[in-house]
Enzyme design. Sequence first.
Site, PDB file in Angstrom:
ATOM      1  N   SER A 178       7.770  84.815  33.764  1.00  0.00           N
ATOM      2  CA  SER A 178       6.502  85.912  34.575  1.00  0.00           C
ATOM      3  C   SER A 178       7.276  86.894  35.558  1.00  0.00           C
ATOM      4  O   SER A 178       8.189  86.903  35.561  1.00  0.00           O
ATOM      5  CB  SER A 178       6.418  84.302  36.125  1.00  0.00           C
ATOM      6  N   TYR A 234      11.364  79.871  43.267  1.00  0.00           N
ATOM      7  CA  TYR A 234      10.502  80.237  41.856  1.00  0.00           C
ATOM      8  C   TYR A 234      11.085  81.609  41.483  1.00  0.00           C
ATOM      9  O   TYR A 234      12.119  80.822  40.286  1.00  0.00           O
ATOM     10  CB  TYR A 234       9.146  79.775  42.442  1.00  0.00           C
TER      11      TYR A 234
END
Length: 266
Positions: A146, A159
């Site tokens: 990501s 995250y």
Amino acid sequence: MPDQPVSPSQPTPPTPRRIVVTGASSGIGAATVELLRAEGHDVVAVARREDRLEEVAERTGATYVVADITSDDDVARLVSEVTAAGPVDAVVNNAGGALGADPVGAADLDLWRRMYELNVIGTFRVVNAFLPALREAEGDIVVITSTAAHEPYEGGGGYVAAKFAERVATRTLRLELVGEPVRVVEIAPGMVHTEEFSLTRFGGDSAKAAAVYDGVPGPLLAGDVAEAVRWSLAQPPHVNVDTLILRPRAQAAYTKTHRVPSGAQG
């Protein structure tokens, strides 16, 4: 002196390969299965939800294995079933996800632990288990991280930490395998509008999930990331796509996204 090539080599037409895709029951994983199958590859779709995998398999012609990548036993069974049926040319590690958006000072550390188990330990449980087969096949390892693996943002501490770890472990693996016939690829998407990512992150709160994309003219779609996977795998064997970052045009960074006021789109 002999003439030197003056233009880059072109990807050769795809030779059918056997490719494992994790997190394949929806979103980027399902789109990747669909695109690779359309190109003629033999794809094994992997996820926890058998009903969703059945739908993907019926639509695409892929085979599937139900497995939880956070389970040692499940991954051992997955590798045994897949390798018993033939060689493995590539593994696309897509399974992962975000849980919660609390500030670091108010973090739910159980959610952090779950994200680390899924995004980091789960990914490399799969990678390590398939590595002997990939070495034998001169294969490819693709890890979908990501842009959170490249830049922090408020509310993303757990995250971001997991994705940074996943990215750095991928880069370390690339260093450790240099000289071996295995490619290691990281693909890092920015904002991707899928049906489940934000919904899962916000515990099923559809209003919060929808707000992530409000006013953004053209977030990435799952198929855009699938195309990045396809393109990376299609490069000639001597070309390694170390890191590929892709974002929607409207997003310059996690904290810099253009949004159109409500009612102004269209």
